[in-house]
Structure formats: C-alpha cells, structure tokens
Design a protein around this motif. Sequence first.
Motif, mmCIF file in Angstrom:
data_model
loop_
_atom_site.group_PDB
_atom_site.id
_atom_site.type_symbol
_atom_site.label_atom_id
_atom_site.label_comp_id
_atom_site.label_asym_id
_atom_site.label_seq_id
_atom_site.Cartn_x
_atom_site.Cartn_y
_atom_site.Cartn_z
ATOM 1 N N ASP A 148 0.842 -1.197 0.000
ATOM 2 C CA ASP A 148 0.000 0.000 0.000
ATOM 3 C C ASP A 148 0.875 1.244 0.000
ATOM 4 O O ASP A 148 2.092 1.166 0.077
ATOM 5 N N ARG A 149 0.234 2.372 -0.085
ATOM 6 C CA ARG A 149 0.936 3.657 -0.163
ATOM 7 C C ARG A 149 1.786 3.922 1.084
ATOM 8 O O ARG A 149 2.891 4.437 1.000
ATOM 9 N N GLU A 209 5.872 5.639 -7.709
ATOM 10 C CA GLU A 209 4.931 5.911 -6.623
ATOM 11 C C GLU A 209 3.505 5.466 -6.938
ATOM 12 O O GLU A 209 2.821 4.915 -6.081
ATOM 13 N N HIS A 222 10.455 2.662 0.467
ATOM 14 C CA HIS A 222 10.996 2.769 -0.895
ATOM 15 C C HIS A 222 12.393 3.376 -0.977
ATOM 16 O O HIS A 222 13.148 3.061 -1.879
ATOM 17 N N TYR A 281 4.898 1.787 0.959
ATOM 18 C CA TYR A 281 5.796 2.357 -0.044
ATOM 19 C C TYR A 281 6.519 3.577 0.523
ATOM 20 O O TYR A 281 7.737 3.703 0.413
ATOM 21 N N ASN A 311 3.224 1.904 -6.154
ATOM 22 C CA ASN A 311 3.795 1.500 -4.863
ATOM 23 C C ASN A 311 4.928 0.504 -5.066
ATOM 24 O O ASN A 311 4.997 -0.532 -4.412
#
Length: 102
Positions: free
Chosen positions: A29-30, A64, A37, A33, A67
Amino acid sequence: MPKLGDVASHVRSKVAGPFWVTIDVFFPDRDSYARWHDNPALRRESVAKIYEVASDTVSIYPVEKLNMVKISYPRATPQGGVTERDLHSGQQFAYLLEVEMA
C-alpha cells in the motif's frame, strides 16, 4: 529488523535485454511504499554489493503510482552465454528477500 521479503507484497526479477536484469519490488500500500521505498537497503550501493556490480551501473526507479521500486543492473554474463545460470533472470530477486531493512 524486518527483511525485504517481510515488507514487500511481491518481488520479481526478469530479463531486461541480453545485458540487463530488472527487479520489481512491490509494496502492499501507499504507506508501506512511503516507509520503505528509499530505505538504505534499496540504494545503489547496497544493490551493487549484493549483485557484485559497480554502483554506478545500478539504476533505481521509484514508481509511486504503483507502490513499487524498479531496480536494474547489468548481467554478469550475456543472456544465453556459455556460463549462463539463469536464462530469464527469474531467480535473481531471491538475493534481496533476506536483506534487512534499516
């Protein structure tokens, strides 16, 4: 400390032409990430050490909207060469699964 295989939802590797390997690291999920990341374990120098290549030959592409992080590095030998051990580079991701995320 969690490992990449614990925080990523999917990690895959594939051939990116006869001279390159690409690894895709997908996060669930965001928020995941955003947290992982740009972790030092996924930086050029760290990846270069794992795959025994020069760090200036490693490319890292954060994506992005998906993700995910795409990592590309040069193959040790050309695809299909006499010393080839993984023709489609499908097993190269495994080296990253046990990498500890700081």
